[in-house]
Design an enzyme around this catalytic site. Structure first.
Site, PDB file in Angstrom:
ATOM      1  N   CYS A   1     -17.808   4.212  -2.101  1.00 51.70           N
ATOM      2  CA  CYS A   1     -17.527   4.786  -0.908  1.00 51.70           C
ATOM      3  C   CYS A   1     -18.158   6.494  -1.286  1.00 51.70           C
ATOM      4  O   CYS A   1     -18.135   7.336  -0.233  1.00 51.70           O
ATOM      5  CB  CYS A   1     -16.025   5.145  -0.585  1.00 51.70           C
ATOM      6  SG  CYS A   1     -15.551   3.500  -0.114  1.00 51.70           S
TER       7      CYS A   1
ATOM      8  N   HIS B   1     -13.406  12.107   1.479  1.00 50.13           N
ATOM      9  CA  HIS B   1     -13.345  10.641   1.963  1.00 50.13           C
ATOM     10  C   HIS B   1     -12.188  10.242   2.484  1.00 50.13           C
ATOM     11  O   HIS B   1     -11.028  10.603   1.972  1.00 50.13           O
ATOM     12  CB  HIS B   1     -13.763   9.903   0.625  1.00 50.13           C
ATOM     13  CG  HIS B   1     -13.689   8.267   0.919  1.00 50.13           C
ATOM     14  ND1 HIS B   1     -14.310   7.714   1.810  1.00 50.13           N
ATOM     15  CD2 HIS B   1     -13.249   7.546   0.228  1.00 50.13           C
ATOM     16  CE1 HIS B   1     -14.078   6.559   2.023  1.00 50.13           C
ATOM     17  NE2 HIS B   1     -13.359   6.401   0.905  1.00 50.13           N
TER      18      HIS B   1
ATOM     19  N   ASN C   1     -10.597   3.720   6.718  1.00 52.00           N
ATOM     20  CA  ASN C   1     -11.492   3.747   5.555  1.00 52.00           C
ATOM     21  C   ASN C   1     -12.818   3.079   5.913  1.00 52.00           C
ATOM     22  O   ASN C   1     -12.822   2.074   5.977  1.00 52.00           O
ATOM     23  CB  ASN C   1     -11.088   3.202   4.163  1.00 52.00           C
ATOM     24  CG  ASN C   1     -11.999   3.448   3.063  1.00 52.00           C
ATOM     25  OD1 ASN C   1     -13.358   3.737   3.260  1.00 52.00           O
ATOM     26  ND2 ASN C   1     -11.622   3.185   1.847  1.00 52.00           N
TER      27      ASN C   1
HETATM   28  O1  UT7 Z   1     -12.595   3.806  -0.854  1.00 48.54           O
HETATM   29  C1  UT7 Z   1     -11.852   3.639  -1.872  1.00 48.54           C
HETATM   30  C2  UT7 Z   1     -11.002   2.318  -1.317  1.00 48.54           C
HETATM   31  N1  UT7 Z   1      -9.556   2.104  -1.843  1.00 48.54           N
HETATM   32  C3  UT7 Z   1      -8.604   3.043  -1.866  1.00 48.54           C
HETATM   33  O2  UT7 Z   1      -8.818   3.941  -1.640  1.00 48.54           O
HETATM   34  C4  UT7 Z   1      -7.333   2.620  -2.287  1.00 48.54           C
HETATM   35  C5  UT7 Z   1      -6.381   3.508  -2.961  1.00 48.54           C
HETATM   36  N2  UT7 Z   1      -4.938   3.123  -2.934  1.00 48.54           N
HETATM   37  C6  UT7 Z   1      -4.269   3.122  -1.958  1.00 48.54           C
HETATM   38  O3  UT7 Z   1      -4.589   3.644  -0.933  1.00 48.54           O
HETATM   39  C7  UT7 Z   1      -2.613   2.597  -1.882  1.00 48.54           C
HETATM   40  O4  UT7 Z   1      -2.468   1.983  -3.234  1.00 48.54           O
HETATM   41  C8  UT7 Z   1      -2.580   1.288  -1.046  1.00 48.54           C
HETATM   42  C9  UT7 Z   1      -2.511   1.731   0.320  1.00 48.54           C
HETATM   43  C10 UT7 Z   1      -3.580   0.336  -1.120  1.00 48.54           C
HETATM   44  C11 UT7 Z   1      -1.028   0.736  -1.368  1.00 48.54           C
HETATM   45  O5  UT7 Z   1      -0.199   1.562  -1.284  1.00 48.54           O
HETATM   46  P1  UT7 Z   1       0.851   1.749  -2.435  1.00 48.54           P
HETATM   47  O6  UT7 Z   1       1.918   2.880  -2.001  1.00 48.54           O
HETATM   48  O7  UT7 Z   1       0.237   2.231  -3.756  1.00 48.54           O
HETATM   49  O8  UT7 Z   1       1.767   0.382  -2.419  1.00 48.54           O
HETATM   50  P2  UT7 Z   1       1.576  -0.714  -3.746  1.00 48.54           P
HETATM   51  O9  UT7 Z   1       0.391  -1.390  -3.811  1.00 48.54           O
HETATM   52  O10 UT7 Z   1       2.395   0.115  -4.788  1.00 48.54           O
HETATM   53  O11 UT7 Z   1       2.625  -1.870  -3.016  1.00 48.54           O
HETATM   54  C12 UT7 Z   1       4.067  -1.510  -2.654  1.00 48.54           C
HETATM   55  C13 UT7 Z   1       4.569  -2.613  -1.970  1.00 48.54           C
HETATM   56  C14 UT7 Z   1       4.387  -4.066  -2.538  1.00 48.54           C
HETATM   57  O12 UT7 Z   1       5.548  -4.883  -2.629  1.00 48.54           O
HETATM   58  P3  UT7 Z   1       6.434  -5.245  -3.886  1.00 48.54           P
HETATM   59  O13 UT7 Z   1       5.545  -5.536  -4.889  1.00 48.54           O
HETATM   60  O14 UT7 Z   1       6.947  -3.823  -3.754  1.00 48.54           O
HETATM   61  O15 UT7 Z   1       7.270  -5.891  -3.073  1.00 48.54           O
HETATM   62  C15 UT7 Z   1       2.928  -4.525  -1.842  1.00 48.54           C
HETATM   63  O16 UT7 Z   1       3.209  -5.978  -1.884  1.00 48.54           O
HETATM   64  O17 UT7 Z   1       3.794  -2.861  -0.726  1.00 48.54           O
HETATM   65  C16 UT7 Z   1       3.414  -4.026  -0.256  1.00 48.54           C
HETATM   66  N3  UT7 Z   1       2.258  -4.023   0.238  1.00 48.54           N
HETATM   67  C17 UT7 Z   1       2.321  -4.278   1.721  1.00 48.54           C
HETATM   68  N4  UT7 Z   1       3.188  -4.417   2.495  1.00 48.54           N
HETATM   69  C18 UT7 Z   1       3.177  -4.341   3.970  1.00 48.54           C
HETATM   70  C19 UT7 Z   1       1.168  -3.787   0.189  1.00 48.54           C
HETATM   71  N5  UT7 Z   1       0.260  -3.974   1.320  1.00 48.54           N
HETATM   72  C20 UT7 Z   1       1.210  -4.161   2.332  1.00 48.54           C
HETATM   73  C21 UT7 Z   1       0.867  -4.168   3.727  1.00 48.54           C
HETATM   74  N6  UT7 Z   1       2.211  -4.268   4.536  1.00 48.54           N
HETATM   75  N7  UT7 Z   1      -0.138  -4.279   4.268  1.00 48.54           N
END
Ligand code: UT7
Length: 335
Positions: A116, A256, A286
């Site tokens: 990105c 970004h 994104n």
């Molecule tokens: O251009 C570069 C591309 N990538 C990025 O910029 C990604 C950077 N990372 C992020 O933006 C964040 O890490 C995410 C948005 C991907 C995830 O947010 P987070 O606050 O880091 O959540 P997490 O991965 O710690 O997950 C928390 C919980 C998990 O459940 P458990 O294990 O705590 O039960 C996930 O399974 O949220 C769950 N989860 C969801 N729940 C509902 C993950 N995705 C989803 C979803 N809907 N779409």
């Protein structure tokens, strides 16, 4: 090397597909909720390319608009750089497809892949070609259709991404305008945190790779998040200092657009209030290499960014890569 010219952006153009995919629709596809997506990412909706559209179609529309806004004709373009992670095909380069469609007869063309951060890498490459005197007019395009490489069964990724394109025409500008300072970086030790494992020479397409969903984006969101906040903060500080400026001299940060929480944390590190930070992630999600030119063009068009203001463009992405550019806005070329 001594700069012969300062390179600046003399025209911008963008394109997003018409189709809007809302969080409510995503709730029907995967186990997620509008509330989770909005609070964890800031995204309300994203754009999705029509089935018949390829990346070059989006790129071409944005390029046409950038040329119109700059008053530059296709025949004046020396070089076309397309930053993309989702080219039309392995080869030829999407840049060559654009060269032909624009009828830019004098232009060289190539693609650049830096996750990105691609649009920032493209700007820095254009700056190098222009400031050294090799080329006068460079078209940089960031275009991606991530919806084609997202696993629509993976809620960790499919809610985040969208499609779009943004283009900039760069030319020599007055010495106190244009790109003042640049910073690029990469750290391949984090490569596995954001990858499409199959379909290349390491893991060619096979029935097995298809069955294992290895042609889609695989991401370790938490690690990318931590990396992004630090990389965007550090790269911005570097270019601000490199331009001989202080953090309070910055009128706008153009980050970004991956996640509002990443943007807010990076702004906090830079002690910038959010009214100096451009945000489009709510409407577009994104869209990778397109996100920075989309946010920039919107603020130039609505008059928020004005002649003489100091801005910092900053990105991060797969690779892992990061990059930033400090510019003083001024869109009049001196060619
Ligand atoms: O251009 C570069 C591309 N990538 C990025 O910029 C990604 C950077 N990372 C992020 O933006 C964040 O890490 C995410 C948005 C991907 C995830 O947010 P987070 O606050 O880091 O959540 P997490 O991965 O710690 O997950 C928390 C919980 C998990 O459940 P458990 O294990 O705590 O039960 C996930 O399974 O949220 C769950 N989860 C969801 N729940 C509902 C993950 N995705 C989803 C979803 N809907 N779409």
């Amino acid at each position: 090397m001594q700069k012969k010219f300062n390179a600046g952006i003399v025209g911008l153009g963008t394109y997003v597909p018409d189709r809007i995919l809302t969080n409510l629709e995503l709730q029907q596809i995967v186990e997620t909720s509008d509330e989770w997506i909005r609070t964890r990412t800031g995204i309300k909706e994203r754009r999705i390319a029509a089935p018949e559209q390829a990346t070059s179609d989006l790129a071409y529309e944005s390029a046409k608009r950038a040329l119109e806004s700059s008053g530059v004709t296709p025949n004046e373009i020396d070089l076309i750089i397309v930053a993309t992670n989702t080219p039309d095909m392995f080869f030829p380069a999407t840049g060559c497809i654009i060269q032909e469609r624009l009828n830019a007869q004098r232009a060289a063309a190539f693609d650049l892949e830096a996750g990105c951060t691609g649009f920032i890498y493209g700007l820095v490459a254009a700056d190098a070609f222009i400031s050294s005197g090799i080329y006068k007019t460079v078209l940089v395009i960031g275009a991606d259709i991530l919806s084609r490489v997202v696993n629509w069964k993976d809620r960790n990724t499919c809610v985040l991404f969208g499609d779009g394109a943004g283009a900039a025409v760069l030319r020599p500008v007055e010495t106190d305008r244009g790109i003042l300072s640049v910073c690029l970086g990469s750290d391949g030790s984090g490569a596995e945190n954001l990858t499409i494992p199959a379909g290349g020479s390491r893991l060619p397409t096979s029935l097995k790779t298809l069955e294992e969903d290895l042609h889609y984006i695989h991401m370790n969101g938490r690690d990318v998040f931590k990396f992004a906040v630090k990389a965007m903060g550090d790269a911005s500080k570097k270019v601000i200092a490199g331009a001989g400026l202080k953090q309070e001299d910055i009128d706008f940060l153009v980050p970004h657009q991956a996640n509002i929480r990443i943007i807010e944390s990076a702004a906090k590190r830079l002690k910038l209030p959010m009214d100096k930070v451009l945000v489009t992630v709510d409407r577009y999600g994104n869209n990778s290499t397109a996100s920075i030119p989309l946010a920039l063009e919107e603020a130039v068009e609505d008059g928020r960014i004005k002649d003489g203001q100091n801005i910092v463009l900053v990105g991060f992405g797969a690779g892992l890569t990061w990059g930033a550019v400090a510019m003083r806005w001024g869109s009049t070329g001196i060619l």
